[in-house]
Write a protein that holds these residues in place. Sequence first.
Motif, PDB file in Angstrom:
ATOM      1  N   UNK A  90       0.831  -1.206   0.000  1.00 54.02           N
ATOM      2  CA  UNK A  90       0.000   0.000   0.000  1.00 54.02           C
ATOM      3  C   UNK A  90       0.867   1.258   0.000  1.00 54.02           C
ATOM      4  N   UNK A  91       1.927   1.251   0.801  1.00 53.58           N
ATOM      5  CA  UNK A  91       2.813   2.413   0.843  1.00 53.58           C
ATOM      6  C   UNK A  91       3.580   2.575  -0.475  1.00 53.58           C
ATOM      7  N   UNK A  92       3.981   1.458  -1.064  1.00 52.43           N
ATOM      8  CA  UNK A  92       4.695   1.534  -2.343  1.00 52.43           C
ATOM      9  C   UNK A  92       3.785   2.126  -3.417  1.00 52.43           C
ATOM     10  N   UNK A  93       2.506   1.731  -3.402  1.00 46.54           N
ATOM     11  CA  UNK A  93       1.576   2.301  -4.375  1.00 46.54           C
ATOM     12  C   UNK A  93       1.282   3.767  -4.064  1.00 46.54           C
ATOM     13  N   UNK A  94       1.258   4.105  -2.786  1.00 43.85           N
ATOM     14  CA  UNK A  94       1.031   5.498  -2.404  1.00 43.85           C
ATOM     15  C   UNK A  94       2.154   6.389  -2.929  1.00 43.85           C
ATOM     16  N   UNK A  95       3.368   5.858  -2.956  1.00 40.63           N
ATOM     17  CA  UNK A  95       4.488   6.618  -3.509  1.00 40.63           C
ATOM     18  C   UNK A  95       4.288   6.884  -5.003  1.00 40.63           C
ATOM     19  N   UNK A  96       3.760   5.904  -5.716  1.00 45.80           N
ATOM     20  CA  UNK A  96       3.606   6.020  -7.172  1.00 45.80           C
ATOM     21  C   UNK A  96       2.316   6.734  -7.555  1.00 45.80           C
ATOM     22  N   UNK A  97       1.235   6.408  -6.848  1.00 45.71           N
ATOM     23  CA  UNK A  97      -0.081   6.970  -7.168  1.00 45.71           C
ATOM     24  C   UNK A  97      -0.770   7.396  -5.871  1.00 45.71           C
ATOM     25  N   UNK A  98      -0.404   8.543  -5.323  1.00 50.82           N
ATOM     26  CA  UNK A  98      -0.930   8.950  -4.010  1.00 50.82           C
ATOM     27  C   UNK A  98      -2.430   9.226  -4.022  1.00 50.82           C
ATOM     28  N   UNK A  99      -3.109   8.727  -2.988  1.00 52.44           N
ATOM     29  CA  UNK A  99      -4.539   8.997  -2.807  1.00 52.44           C
ATOM     30  C   UNK A  99      -4.845   9.466  -1.391  1.00 52.44           C
ATOM     31  N   UNK A 100      -3.856   9.375  -0.483  1.00 51.25           N
ATOM     32  CA  UNK A 100      -4.115   9.694   0.921  1.00 51.25           C
ATOM     33  C   UNK A 100      -4.588  11.136   1.095  1.00 51.25           C
ATOM     34  N   UNK A 101      -3.991  12.059   0.354  1.00 49.84           N
ATOM     35  CA  UNK A 101      -4.403  13.456   0.503  1.00 49.84           C
ATOM     36  C   UNK A 101      -5.838  13.660   0.023  1.00 49.84           C
ATOM     37  N   UNK A 102      -6.245  12.947  -1.017  1.00 44.52           N
ATOM     38  CA  UNK A 102      -7.630  13.027  -1.485  1.00 44.52           C
ATOM     39  C   UNK A 102      -8.595  12.478  -0.434  1.00 44.52           C
TER      40      UNK A 102
END
Length: 274
Positions: A236-248
């Motif tokens: 999940x963190x690796x994908x967040x680095x590539x395609x972030x969604x947490x801020x959304x």
Amino acid sequence: MTEHPTQYPTALGASSRETITLLGHDLAHDVMGSVGFGELAFWLATQRRPDQGEVRVFEAVLAALADHGFTPTAIVTRLTWLSAPDSVQGALAAGLLGGGSRFLGVTEDCGRFLHDVVAALDELPADEVGWDAVALDVVRRRREAGAFVPGLGHHVHKDGDPRTPRLFEIAREEGRFGPHLALFEAIGRVHPEVLGRTLPLNGAGVCGAALADLDLPLELLRGFALLARTAGLIGQLAEELRHPVANDIFLSVDLNNRPVDPDPLPRSTEPRTT
């Protein structure tokens, strides 16, 4: 006379100036490159080296529990990373701390539940008819007590969890289909007679049954679920680095809050003591 310091014996990792031993083997020469991580995790927990059938079932469980998408554990991991990108350990820990009675903890709950039933039997049933009778009695007693049957039901896979029949199949192929899996399978067959509806046997529950049949410590069943989920959260963190969604995710809540009047808790009517 010089006193020797207190000794702390361990069969796990120990280091000298020249070597590292693990489970009685030389780590560098006997373990690294020769023992897979799933096999090693099993070995560390039981202090006996598993055979290939046990490894296959155990690793199937780990794969089944690794990642289920945007679950609360995944979301909180991504949000913690958003808040503290300098603390990967904090983000992973945040996700793992959410492993409780609704997510991940079901593996332990189901394993313990099945074990309690199996341990109370005078003898194990010889066939499906016998297991069905045991399961029917267990489900009826849970219903009468107003309690849920651990491992029964799923919020998404309402027509059947695809992990469950596959794990049954793998356990049978490897000769590791024991009494816990047999009871769990029987619960799946008989519960509609008691509940008046059909619910799926969920993947977390069948994982608990499989781990119990491998004779792994019941106290550690949730730990194995967390071990599996750690890999998923790293993903999940690796994908967040590539395609972030947490801020959304954060902004979708922050920008859509709605002020309401306070709703205070009622005060206790009991007198205060000093």
